[in-house]
Motif scaffolding. Structure first.
Motif, PDB file in Angstrom:
ATOM      1  N   SER A   5       0.813  -1.209   0.000  1.00  0.00           N
ATOM      2  CA  SER A   5       0.000   0.000   0.000  1.00  0.00           C
ATOM      3  C   SER A   5       0.854   1.271   0.000  1.00  0.00           C
ATOM      4  O   SER A   5       0.317   2.367   0.020  1.00  0.00           O
ATOM      5  CB  SER A   5      -0.946   0.000   1.201  1.00  0.00           C
ATOM      6  OG  SER A   5      -0.206  -0.022   2.404  1.00  0.00           O
ATOM      7  N   LYS A   7       3.275   4.178  -1.553  1.00  0.00           N
ATOM      8  CA  LYS A   7       3.450   4.832  -2.855  1.00  0.00           C
ATOM      9  C   LYS A   7       4.789   4.410  -3.450  1.00  0.00           C
ATOM     10  O   LYS A   7       5.770   4.188  -2.750  1.00  0.00           O
ATOM     11  CB  LYS A   7       3.426   6.353  -2.708  1.00  0.00           C
ATOM     12  CG  LYS A   7       2.086   6.908  -2.296  1.00  0.00           C
ATOM     13  CD  LYS A   7       1.119   6.874  -3.444  1.00  0.00           C
ATOM     14  CE  LYS A   7      -0.171   7.569  -3.025  1.00  0.00           C
ATOM     15  NZ  LYS A   7      -1.221   7.411  -3.981  1.00  0.00           N
ATOM     16  N   LYS A  38       2.576   9.259 -13.368  1.00  0.00           N
ATOM     17  CA  LYS A  38       1.483   8.331 -13.059  1.00  0.00           C
ATOM     18  C   LYS A  38       1.942   7.300 -12.028  1.00  0.00           C
ATOM     19  O   LYS A  38       1.241   7.047 -11.037  1.00  0.00           O
ATOM     20  CB  LYS A  38       1.021   7.615 -14.328  1.00  0.00           C
ATOM     21  CG  LYS A  38       0.034   6.490 -14.072  1.00  0.00           C
ATOM     22  CD  LYS A  38      -0.255   5.691 -15.332  1.00  0.00           C
ATOM     23  CE  LYS A  38      -1.119   4.482 -15.018  1.00  0.00           C
ATOM     24  NZ  LYS A  38      -1.473   3.739 -16.234  1.00  0.00           N
ATOM     25  N   ILE A  39       3.099   6.708 -12.258  1.00  0.00           N
ATOM     26  CA  ILE A  39       3.600   5.652 -11.379  1.00  0.00           C
ATOM     27  C   ILE A  39       3.778   6.169  -9.956  1.00  0.00           C
ATOM     28  O   ILE A  39       3.444   5.474  -8.996  1.00  0.00           O
ATOM     29  CB  ILE A  39       4.914   5.062 -11.933  1.00  0.00           C
ATOM     30  CG1 ILE A  39       4.635   4.283 -13.223  1.00  0.00           C
ATOM     31  CG2 ILE A  39       5.588   4.160 -10.895  1.00  0.00           C
ATOM     32  CD1 ILE A  39       5.883   3.914 -14.015  1.00  0.00           C
ATOM     33  N   ARG A  41       2.091   8.262  -8.401  1.00  0.00           N
ATOM     34  CA  ARG A  41       0.789   8.453  -7.736  1.00  0.00           C
ATOM     35  C   ARG A  41       0.171   7.122  -7.316  1.00  0.00           C
ATOM     36  O   ARG A  41      -0.847   7.100  -6.626  1.00  0.00           O
ATOM     37  CB  ARG A  41      -0.173   9.199  -8.662  1.00  0.00           C
ATOM     38  CG  ARG A  41       0.180  10.661  -8.858  1.00  0.00           C
ATOM     39  CD  ARG A  41      -0.950  11.436  -9.519  1.00  0.00           C
ATOM     40  NE  ARG A  41      -1.486  10.799 -10.711  1.00  0.00           N
ATOM     41  CZ  ARG A  41      -1.139  11.078 -11.960  1.00  0.00           C
ATOM     42  NH1 ARG A  41      -0.247  12.000 -12.200  1.00  0.00           N
ATOM     43  NH2 ARG A  41      -1.684  10.451 -12.976  1.00  0.00           N
ATOM     44  N   LEU A  42       0.774   6.009  -7.759  1.00  0.00           N
ATOM     45  CA  LEU A  42       0.218   4.684  -7.486  1.00  0.00           C
ATOM     46  C   LEU A  42       0.884   4.018  -6.291  1.00  0.00           C
ATOM     47  O   LEU A  42       2.030   4.306  -5.966  1.00  0.00           O
ATOM     48  CB  LEU A  42       0.404   3.780  -8.715  1.00  0.00           C
ATOM     49  CG  LEU A  42      -0.247   4.225 -10.024  1.00  0.00           C
ATOM     50  CD1 LEU A  42       0.136   3.278 -11.149  1.00  0.00           C
ATOM     51  CD2 LEU A  42      -1.751   4.309  -9.879  1.00  0.00           C
ATOM     52  N   THR A  43       0.154   3.094  -5.692  1.00  0.00           N
ATOM     53  CA  THR A  43       0.755   2.201  -4.705  1.00  0.00           C
ATOM     54  C   THR A  43       1.326   1.008  -5.460  1.00  0.00           C
ATOM     55  O   THR A  43       1.014   0.798  -6.638  1.00  0.00           O
ATOM     56  CB  THR A  43      -0.290   1.692  -3.693  1.00  0.00           C
ATOM     57  OG1 THR A  43      -1.251   0.887  -4.401  1.00  0.00           O
ATOM     58  CG2 THR A  43      -0.987   2.836  -2.976  1.00  0.00           C
ATOM     59  N   TRP A  44       2.129   0.194  -4.772  1.00  0.00           N
ATOM     60  CA  TRP A  44       2.665  -1.000  -5.429  1.00  0.00           C
ATOM     61  C   TRP A  44       1.549  -1.946  -5.849  1.00  0.00           C
ATOM     62  O   TRP A  44       1.601  -2.544  -6.908  1.00  0.00           O
ATOM     63  CB  TRP A  44       3.679  -1.696  -4.520  1.00  0.00           C
ATOM     64  CG  TRP A  44       5.010  -1.091  -4.702  1.00  0.00           C
ATOM     65  CD1 TRP A  44       5.630  -0.190  -3.888  1.00  0.00           C
ATOM     66  CD2 TRP A  44       5.890  -1.295  -5.806  1.00  0.00           C
ATOM     67  NE1 TRP A  44       6.833   0.179  -4.427  1.00  0.00           N
ATOM     68  CE2 TRP A  44       7.017  -0.494  -5.601  1.00  0.00           C
ATOM     69  CE3 TRP A  44       5.831  -2.072  -6.953  1.00  0.00           C
ATOM     70  CZ2 TRP A  44       8.081  -0.448  -6.483  1.00  0.00           C
ATOM     71  CZ3 TRP A  44       6.891  -2.036  -7.848  1.00  0.00           C
ATOM     72  CH2 TRP A  44       8.002  -1.230  -7.601  1.00  0.00           C
ATOM     73  N   GLN A  46      -1.394  -1.156  -6.846  1.00  0.00           N
ATOM     74  CA  GLN A  46      -1.996  -0.607  -8.058  1.00  0.00           C
ATOM     75  C   GLN A  46      -1.095  -0.814  -9.274  1.00  0.00           C
ATOM     76  O   GLN A  46      -1.587  -1.100 -10.363  1.00  0.00           O
ATOM     77  CB  GLN A  46      -2.290   0.879  -7.868  1.00  0.00           C
ATOM     78  CG  GLN A  46      -3.403   1.136  -6.871  1.00  0.00           C
ATOM     79  CD  GLN A  46      -3.506   2.597  -6.483  1.00  0.00           C
ATOM     80  OE1 GLN A  46      -2.501   3.284  -6.327  1.00  0.00           O
ATOM     81  NE2 GLN A  46      -4.746   3.073  -6.333  1.00  0.00           N
ATOM     82  N   VAL A  47       0.211  -0.672  -9.107  1.00  0.00           N
ATOM     83  CA  VAL A  47       1.151  -0.897 -10.214  1.00  0.00           C
ATOM     84  C   VAL A  47       1.019  -2.319 -10.728  1.00  0.00           C
ATOM     85  O   VAL A  47       0.953  -2.563 -11.934  1.00  0.00           O
ATOM     86  CB  VAL A  47       2.611  -0.616  -9.786  1.00  0.00           C
ATOM     87  CG1 VAL A  47       3.609  -1.190 -10.785  1.00  0.00           C
ATOM     88  CG2 VAL A  47       2.842   0.873  -9.611  1.00  0.00           C
ATOM     89  N   ASP A  50      -2.281  -2.638 -12.692  1.00  0.00           N
ATOM     90  CA  ASP A  50      -2.590  -1.674 -13.754  1.00  0.00           C
ATOM     91  C   ASP A  50      -2.425  -2.316 -15.137  1.00  0.00           C
ATOM     92  O   ASP A  50      -1.330  -2.729 -15.513  1.00  0.00           O
ATOM     93  CB  ASP A  50      -1.668  -0.460 -13.638  1.00  0.00           C
ATOM     94  CG  ASP A  50      -2.080   0.664 -14.564  1.00  0.00           C
ATOM     95  OD1 ASP A  50      -1.946   0.493 -15.798  1.00  0.00           O
ATOM     96  OD2 ASP A  50      -2.532   1.710 -14.072  1.00  0.00           O
TER      97      ASP A  50
END
Length: 111
Positions: A5, A7, A38-39, A41-44, A46-47, A50
């Motif tokens: 969770s 960033k 973009k990356i 702004r993401l959590t792991w 989410q990466v 995605d």
């Protein structure tokens, strides 16, 4: 242990990656910067999910990258889509996504 969770932090300081980055055309550089934004702004978690990034494990590890990878990390090399025509070779180190290479074409990502 890194958190899913957390960033994502970027490490783009690998000489092999930077050499290829500096050779890109202006529009390709702009696309990459947008993906970097973009990356971050993401959590792991989410990466990894995605569909646009297409996180994929690379096996076997390209010989040209061995000097950049310690023994413990040799099982964790991935490719990630940065644009329609560009994929990067990356690894996860804690909460950092370390960019190792930016191959000139898609097939070269896995060699």
């Amino acid at each position: 242990m890194p958190s899913s969770s957390a960033k994502v932090l970027l490490d783009i300081n690998n000489p092999l990656f930077l050499e290829a980055l500096f050779l890109l055309e202006k529009n390709d550089k702009i696309q990459l910067l947008k993906q970097f934004e973009k990356i971050t702004r993401l959590t792991w978690e989410q990466v990894l999910r995605d569909p646009g990034l297409k996180w994929e494990k690379i096996n076997p590890i390209p010989v040209s990258l061995n000097k950049f990878i310690s023994g413990d990390d040799k099982s964790a090399i991935y490719s990630i889509r940065l644009s329609q025509s560009k994929r990067a070779v990356v690894m996860r180190h804690g909460n950092f996504m370390r960019f190792l290479a930016l191959p000139s074409d898609h097939d070269a990502t896995y060699q």
